[in-house]
Motif scaffolding. Sequence first.
Motif, PDB file in Angstrom:
ATOM      1  N   GLU A 132       0.823  -1.214   0.000  1.00  0.00           N
ATOM      2  CA  GLU A 132       0.000   0.000   0.000  1.00  0.00           C
ATOM      3  C   GLU A 132       0.857   1.264   0.000  1.00  0.00           C
ATOM      4  O   GLU A 132       1.882   1.326   0.657  1.00  0.00           O
ATOM      5  CB  GLU A 132      -0.899   0.010   1.240  1.00  0.00           C
ATOM      6  CG  GLU A 132      -1.671  -1.262   1.478  1.00  0.00           C
ATOM      7  CD  GLU A 132      -2.268  -1.321   2.868  1.00  0.00           C
ATOM      8  OE1 GLU A 132      -2.367  -0.252   3.512  1.00  0.00           O
ATOM      9  OE2 GLU A 132      -2.617  -2.422   3.317  1.00  0.00           O
ATOM     10  N   GLU A 133       0.424   2.257  -0.723  1.00  0.00           N
ATOM     11  CA  GLU A 133       1.039   3.581  -0.666  1.00  0.00           C
ATOM     12  C   GLU A 133       0.003   4.606  -1.095  1.00  0.00           C
ATOM     13  O   GLU A 133      -0.892   4.329  -1.893  1.00  0.00           O
ATOM     14  CB  GLU A 133       2.271   3.659  -1.565  1.00  0.00           C
ATOM     15  CG  GLU A 133       2.054   3.235  -3.011  1.00  0.00           C
ATOM     16  CD  GLU A 133       3.316   3.342  -3.844  1.00  0.00           C
ATOM     17  OE1 GLU A 133       4.155   4.221  -3.548  1.00  0.00           O
ATOM     18  OE2 GLU A 133       3.467   2.548  -4.784  1.00  0.00           O
ATOM     19  N   GLY A 134       0.106   5.797  -0.511  1.00  0.00           N
ATOM     20  CA  GLY A 134      -0.850   6.838  -0.841  1.00  0.00           C
ATOM     21  C   GLY A 134      -0.293   8.199  -0.485  1.00  0.00           C
ATOM     22  O   GLY A 134       0.659   8.331   0.278  1.00  0.00           O
ATOM     23  N   VAL A 135      -0.923   9.229  -1.046  1.00  0.00           N
ATOM     24  CA  VAL A 135      -0.463  10.586  -0.818  1.00  0.00           C
ATOM     25  C   VAL A 135      -1.645  11.545  -0.954  1.00  0.00           C
ATOM     26  O   VAL A 135      -2.605  11.271  -1.689  1.00  0.00           O
ATOM     27  CB  VAL A 135       0.652  10.958  -1.837  1.00  0.00           C
ATOM     28  CG1 VAL A 135       0.105  10.984  -3.261  1.00  0.00           C
ATOM     29  CG2 VAL A 135       1.310  12.279  -1.484  1.00  0.00           C
ATOM     30  N   PHE A 136      -1.576  12.629  -0.208  1.00  0.00           N
ATOM     31  CA  PHE A 136      -2.552  13.712  -0.332  1.00  0.00           C
ATOM     32  C   PHE A 136      -1.809  14.954  -0.774  1.00  0.00           C
ATOM     33  O   PHE A 136      -1.023  15.521  -0.019  1.00  0.00           O
ATOM     34  CB  PHE A 136      -3.268  13.955   0.995  1.00  0.00           C
ATOM     35  CG  PHE A 136      -4.238  15.110   0.940  1.00  0.00           C
ATOM     36  CD1 PHE A 136      -5.394  15.026   0.174  1.00  0.00           C
ATOM     37  CD2 PHE A 136      -3.982  16.288   1.628  1.00  0.00           C
ATOM     38  CE1 PHE A 136      -6.277  16.094   0.110  1.00  0.00           C
ATOM     39  CE2 PHE A 136      -4.858  17.361   1.568  1.00  0.00           C
ATOM     40  CZ  PHE A 136      -6.013  17.259   0.808  1.00  0.00           C
ATOM     41  N   THR A 142      -4.653  10.229  -3.614  1.00  0.00           N
ATOM     42  CA  THR A 142      -4.148   9.300  -4.621  1.00  0.00           C
ATOM     43  C   THR A 142      -3.517   8.113  -3.911  1.00  0.00           C
ATOM     44  O   THR A 142      -2.834   8.287  -2.897  1.00  0.00           O
ATOM     45  CB  THR A 142      -3.101   9.982  -5.528  1.00  0.00           C
ATOM     46  OG1 THR A 142      -3.670  11.162  -6.104  1.00  0.00           O
ATOM     47  CG2 THR A 142      -2.651   9.053  -6.645  1.00  0.00           C
ATOM     48  N   CYS A 143      -3.736   6.913  -4.431  1.00  0.00           N
ATOM     49  CA  CYS A 143      -3.187   5.732  -3.769  1.00  0.00           C
ATOM     50  C   CYS A 143      -2.913   4.631  -4.776  1.00  0.00           C
ATOM     51  O   CYS A 143      -3.364   4.666  -5.926  1.00  0.00           O
ATOM     52  CB  CYS A 143      -4.134   5.225  -2.685  1.00  0.00           C
ATOM     53  SG  CYS A 143      -5.708   4.615  -3.341  1.00  0.00           S
ATOM     54  N   ARG A 144      -2.176   3.653  -4.311  1.00  0.00           N
ATOM     55  CA  ARG A 144      -1.822   2.482  -5.124  1.00  0.00           C
ATOM     56  C   ARG A 144      -1.715   1.283  -4.181  1.00  0.00           C
ATOM     57  O   ARG A 144      -1.141   1.386  -3.105  1.00  0.00           O
ATOM     58  CB  ARG A 144      -0.501   2.730  -5.848  1.00  0.00           C
ATOM     59  CG  ARG A 144      -0.030   1.593  -6.758  1.00  0.00           C
ATOM     60  CD  ARG A 144       1.322   1.929  -7.395  1.00  0.00           C
ATOM     61  NE  ARG A 144       1.237   3.051  -8.333  1.00  0.00           N
ATOM     62  CZ  ARG A 144       1.833   4.228  -8.151  1.00  0.00           C
ATOM     63  NH1 ARG A 144       2.571   4.445  -7.061  1.00  0.00           N
ATOM     64  NH2 ARG A 144       1.716   5.188  -9.042  1.00  0.00           N
TER      65      ARG A 144
END
Length: 232
Positions: A132-136, A142-144
Amino acid sequence: YCLLLFVFCLIIVYSDCTGYPFPTAPPVDPFAKIRVDDCGKTKGCFRYGKPGCNAETCDYFLSYRRIGADVEFELSADTDGWVAVGFSSDKKMGGDDVMACVHDDNGRVRIQHFYNVGQWAKEIQRNPARDEEGVFENNRVTCRFKRPVNVPREETIVDLHLSWYYLFAWGPAIQGSITRHDIDSPPVSERVVSIYKYEDIFMPSAAYQTFSSPFCLLLIVALTFYLLMGTP
């Protein structure tokens, strides 16, 4: 010899106390931007919003691709709360497996698993997501993440080997908890989606659907004919 050893020990202790530089952990890799030029080629994509939009400008964006025994999903939406995809046997909310990327109060983006009970999303502790990875950033979540293609038979986790309708939704969050989605009728895939078929599908948002309906086109033709013919 003992004196030299004593002095050496004092130097080590002194260095620790005065902040002598020690090796630090390597920096965390930044979130890799979503590539849209791969859409329809090496991954499937859904874009909702303005014609020609991409993962950073669409109201909602989703991509999927197979990687070994997993499917990698990328989600992005114009929101400061959450963005999600639901896997459904029909086009209606209820009885759906949902993966959501939620922006919490600490600035993190967490991947959560939900199951729609009627119009209510219940969080499920068993979460099939991994890597998991994500950013604001820029007011976008946004995530993956990846999840297995095949899973043991369970009501709340569907088998992605089969085809499902995809439900697309996003909305605000309060203290890291999702609330009602932004629009009353979130977009849904027109037909069931197969992870073995990569397409690049665009769906215009409400602001760009005005002149695409048959009624509006008929009205435009009628008005044009009236203006060209003139009044008696």
